[in-house]
Design an enzyme around this catalytic site. Structure first.
Site, PDB file in Angstrom:
ATOM      1  CG  HIS A 259      -2.060   0.950   1.124  1.00  0.00           C
ATOM      2  ND1 HIS A 259      -1.959   2.289   1.402  1.00  0.00           N
ATOM      3  CD2 HIS A 259      -3.325   0.731   0.716  1.00  0.00           C
ATOM      4  CE1 HIS A 259      -3.137   2.858   1.188  1.00  0.00           C
ATOM      5  NE2 HIS A 259      -3.988   1.937   0.752  1.00  0.00           N
TER       6      HIS A 259
ATOM      7  CD  GLU B  92      -9.205  -4.129  -3.014  1.00  0.00           C
ATOM      8  OE1 GLU B  92     -10.150  -4.492  -2.283  1.00  0.00           O
ATOM      9  OE2 GLU B  92      -9.351  -3.465  -4.040  1.00  0.00           O
TER      10      GLU B  92
HETATM   11  N1  ACO Z   1       3.874  -7.641  -4.428  1.00  0.00           N
HETATM   12  C1  ACO Z   1       5.208  -7.657  -4.694  1.00  0.00           C
HETATM   13  N2  ACO Z   1       5.992  -6.571  -4.600  1.00  0.00           N
HETATM   14  C2  ACO Z   1       5.395  -5.430  -4.233  1.00  0.00           C
HETATM   15  C3  ACO Z   1       4.025  -5.336  -3.936  1.00  0.00           C
HETATM   16  C4  ACO Z   1       3.256  -6.518  -4.044  1.00  0.00           C
HETATM   17  N3  ACO Z   1       1.948  -6.508  -3.795  1.00  0.00           N
HETATM   18  N4  ACO Z   1       3.711  -4.062  -3.621  1.00  0.00           N
HETATM   19  C5  ACO Z   1       4.847  -3.372  -3.695  1.00  0.00           C
HETATM   20  N5  ACO Z   1       5.885  -4.187  -4.068  1.00  0.00           N
HETATM   21  C6  ACO Z   1       7.280  -3.839  -4.231  1.00  0.00           C
HETATM   22  C7  ACO Z   1       7.515  -3.168  -5.581  1.00  0.00           C
HETATM   23  O1  ACO Z   1       7.849  -4.125  -6.564  1.00  0.00           O
HETATM   24  C8  ACO Z   1       8.674  -2.253  -5.271  1.00  0.00           C
HETATM   25  O2  ACO Z   1       9.842  -3.029  -5.231  1.00  0.00           O
HETATM   26  P1  ACO Z   1      11.257  -2.431  -5.733  1.00  0.00           P
HETATM   27  O3  ACO Z   1      11.599  -1.357  -4.732  1.00  0.00           O
HETATM   28  O4  ACO Z   1      12.170  -3.606  -5.707  1.00  0.00           O
HETATM   29  O5  ACO Z   1      11.019  -1.874  -7.108  1.00  0.00           O
HETATM   30  C9  ACO Z   1       8.408  -1.810  -3.821  1.00  0.00           C
HETATM   31  O6  ACO Z   1       7.622  -2.856  -3.252  1.00  0.00           O
HETATM   32  C10 ACO Z   1       7.640  -0.512  -3.726  1.00  0.00           C
HETATM   33  O7  ACO Z   1       6.440  -0.673  -4.481  1.00  0.00           O
HETATM   34  P2  ACO Z   1       5.763   0.463  -5.325  1.00  0.00           P
HETATM   35  O8  ACO Z   1       5.104  -0.166  -6.511  1.00  0.00           O
HETATM   36  O9  ACO Z   1       6.696   1.613  -5.543  1.00  0.00           O
HETATM   37  O10 ACO Z   1       4.650   0.929  -4.318  1.00  0.00           O
HETATM   38  P3  ACO Z   1       3.478   1.911  -4.659  1.00  0.00           P
HETATM   39  O11 ACO Z   1       3.214   2.677  -3.444  1.00  0.00           O
HETATM   40  O12 ACO Z   1       3.776   2.669  -5.912  1.00  0.00           O
HETATM   41  O13 ACO Z   1       2.270   0.909  -5.005  1.00  0.00           O
HETATM   42  C11 ACO Z   1       0.452  -0.554  -4.722  1.00  0.00           C
HETATM   43  C12 ACO Z   1       1.257   0.590  -4.102  1.00  0.00           C
HETATM   44  C13 ACO Z   1       0.011  -0.147  -6.139  1.00  0.00           C
HETATM   45  C14 ACO Z   1      -0.797  -0.792  -3.878  1.00  0.00           C
HETATM   46  C15 ACO Z   1       1.307  -1.822  -4.771  1.00  0.00           C
HETATM   47  O14 ACO Z   1       1.692  -2.198  -3.460  1.00  0.00           O
HETATM   48  C16 ACO Z   1       0.609  -2.983  -5.470  1.00  0.00           C
HETATM   49  O15 ACO Z   1       0.657  -3.077  -6.713  1.00  0.00           O
HETATM   50  N6  ACO Z   1      -0.070  -3.895  -4.696  1.00  0.00           N
HETATM   51  C17 ACO Z   1      -0.829  -4.982  -5.293  1.00  0.00           C
HETATM   52  C18 ACO Z   1      -2.165  -4.515  -5.837  1.00  0.00           C
HETATM   53  C19 ACO Z   1      -3.173  -4.276  -4.733  1.00  0.00           C
HETATM   54  O16 ACO Z   1      -3.358  -5.087  -3.842  1.00  0.00           O
HETATM   55  N7  ACO Z   1      -3.841  -3.125  -4.844  1.00  0.00           N
HETATM   56  C20 ACO Z   1      -4.867  -2.717  -3.883  1.00  0.00           C
HETATM   57  C21 ACO Z   1      -4.358  -1.612  -3.002  1.00  0.00           C
HETATM   58  S1  ACO Z   1      -5.575  -1.123  -1.811  1.00  0.00           S
HETATM   59  C22 ACO Z   1      -6.666  -0.192  -2.718  1.00  0.00           C
HETATM   60  O17 ACO Z   1      -6.310   0.493  -3.641  1.00  0.00           O
HETATM   61  C23 ACO Z   1      -8.103  -0.273  -2.397  1.00  0.00           C
END
Ligand code: ACO
Length: 361
Positions: free
Chosen positions: A251, A306
């Site tokens: 998140h 989620e």
């Molecule tokens: N699985 C694996 N790796 C992850 C995940 C995940 N769910 N979430 C973040 N990371 C990793 C990224 O790959 C990144 O790694 P890196 O530093 O090696 O490149 C690091 O953690 C930071 O992640 P970002 O993508 O920069 O985080 P951001 O804040 O931009 O994204 C998000 C947040 C979109 C929610 C992300 O965590 C994600 O895609 N989660 C899965 C989808 C999901 O469950 N969405 C629902 C969110 S709740 C809502 O909106 C109601």
């Protein structure tokens, strides 16, 4: 003029003041208009949370009974549009169908637009789901709450009280959550004075993406694919080797567990015959967190809303292709609240970009 370059995802940027809700990502706390989430969900239903969010901003705000009546009357009004909706949405997914349905609502409608939107979404969703099963649409019952009526229209008969309470708790839990992508979208559109219906339609489009409201369906796909808890560790290692994002985890704001996850997990536990599925999901969740720690050390990734949304909606017998659309039914209350707040005090939202393309010679 002062110019500040910010992260491409606006990470850490504060773009407005709001009285609606506060997401404390370090403490894992959500406050909605002065109330902790847990207290709110145990003391008010969806209409009560909507009334709270709209208090001081719109007709019915602060008055749960008025909001309940406004939404119920609007459901009846929306049912008249169902034939037009179904004629225009053949072959579309439920969330695509809602996109069409919101687009059909006229700005000229005299009914307060927050009711128009919050009444139309459940009626349209139920009709779209029934049409997929080749069933006729079921007319709304204005004597019921949104959750009671929506489940009835989807199932063809009243669900037991425990199921109705489960859906009500879900809708209340997801009603508002700070400046998430869809709410921010709504506020950008509202800032141009395009009107509430346009703002909510735009917000729905933002919600649809798998990184935002589209995650819970894929959570169930993941649970199905893992199959049994003993396979979770190998499944996750393989997923990370392929660069897969784990749905239901991570998140932007929460650096600890999302507090909504536990509210929904506890709600799942109130439903009959969920103990086995819940125990399996808890095991898989443990495996996912361990894998995130192994493969993404130092990133502070945890369970988000989620993951247990998926379990709860599955236990309520909602088809997984409808999960995102159902999220919109609850979040619409928050979108409307933010539109009111934006319209009351905000300026047009118009940031700048940094041109990095070629310049004329
Ligand atoms: N699985 C694996 N790796 C992850 C995940 C995940 N769910 N979430 C973040 N990371 C990793 C990224 O790959 C990144 O790694 P890196 O530093 O090696 O490149 C690091 O953690 C930071 O992640 P970002 O993508 O920069 O985080 P951001 O804040 O931009 O994204 C998000 C947040 C979109 C929610 C992300 O965590 C994600 O895609 N989660 C899965 C989808 C999901 O469950 N969405 C629902 C969110 S709740 C809502 O909106 C109601």
């Amino acid at each position: 003029m002062l110019q500040t370059r910010v992260d491409s995802g606006l990470d850490g940027v504060i773009v407005a003041d709001t009285v609606m809700s506060e997401v404390d990502g370090e403490e894992g706390r959500l406050v909605v208009r002065g109330h902790n989430l847990q207290e709110l969900v145990s003391s008010r239903g969806f209409e009560g949370v909507a009334a709270l969010l709209w208090e001081g901003y719109a007709e019915g705000g602060g008055d749960e009974a008025a909001v309940r009546k406004g939404m119920a009357d609007a459901r009846v009004r929306a049912f008249a549009d169902v034939p037009k909706l179904l004629a225009a949405t053949a072959g579309l997914t439920p969330v695509e169908g809602l996109r069409v349905g919101l687009g059909m609502l006229p700005d000229s409608e005299r009914l307060p637009h927050q009711y128009l939107v919050c009444g139309a979404l459940p009626v349209f969703l139920a009709a779209l789901l029934n049409a997929r099963k080749k069933l006729s649409p079921i007319a709304p019952d204005p004597s019921l709450t949104t959750a009671q009526d929506l489940l009835r229209m989807i199932r063809g008969q009243r669900a037991g009280e425990v199921f109705e309470k489960g859906l009500d708790a879900y809708l209340a839990t997801v009603a508002d959550h700070g400046f998430n992508a869809s709410t921010f979208t709504a506020r950008v559109v509202a800032s141009t004075h395009a009107g509430l219906i346009s703002a909510v339609l735009a917000a729905l489009c933002a919600l649809k993406g798998p990184l935002h409201g589209g995650a819970p369906g894929p959570v169930l796909d993941m649970l199905d694919d893992i199959g049994e808890a003993s396979r979770a560790e190998a499944w996750f290692d393989d997923a990370f080797a392929k660069g897969t994002t784990l749905m239901g985890f991570g998140h932007r704001i929460y650096k600890v567990r999302d507090p909504r996850a536990d509210v929904l997990k506890n709600t799942v536990a109130t439903l009959p015959s969920t103990a086995g599925r819940l125990a399996y999901a808890v095991e898989v969740e443990r495996g996912a967190i361990a894998a995130l720690r192994r493969h993404k050390p130092g990133r502070r990734l945890d369970t988000n809303v989620e993951y247990y949304t998926a379990l709860l909606l599955e236990a309520l017998d909602v088809p997984r292709e409808a999960f995102t659309a159902l999220f919109a039914v609850g979040r619409a209350a928050g979108w409307c609240a933010h539109v009111f707040e934006q319209e009351k005090g905000g300026r047009i939202i118009r940031p700048q970009s940094n041109y990095v393309g070629p310049r004329p010679s």
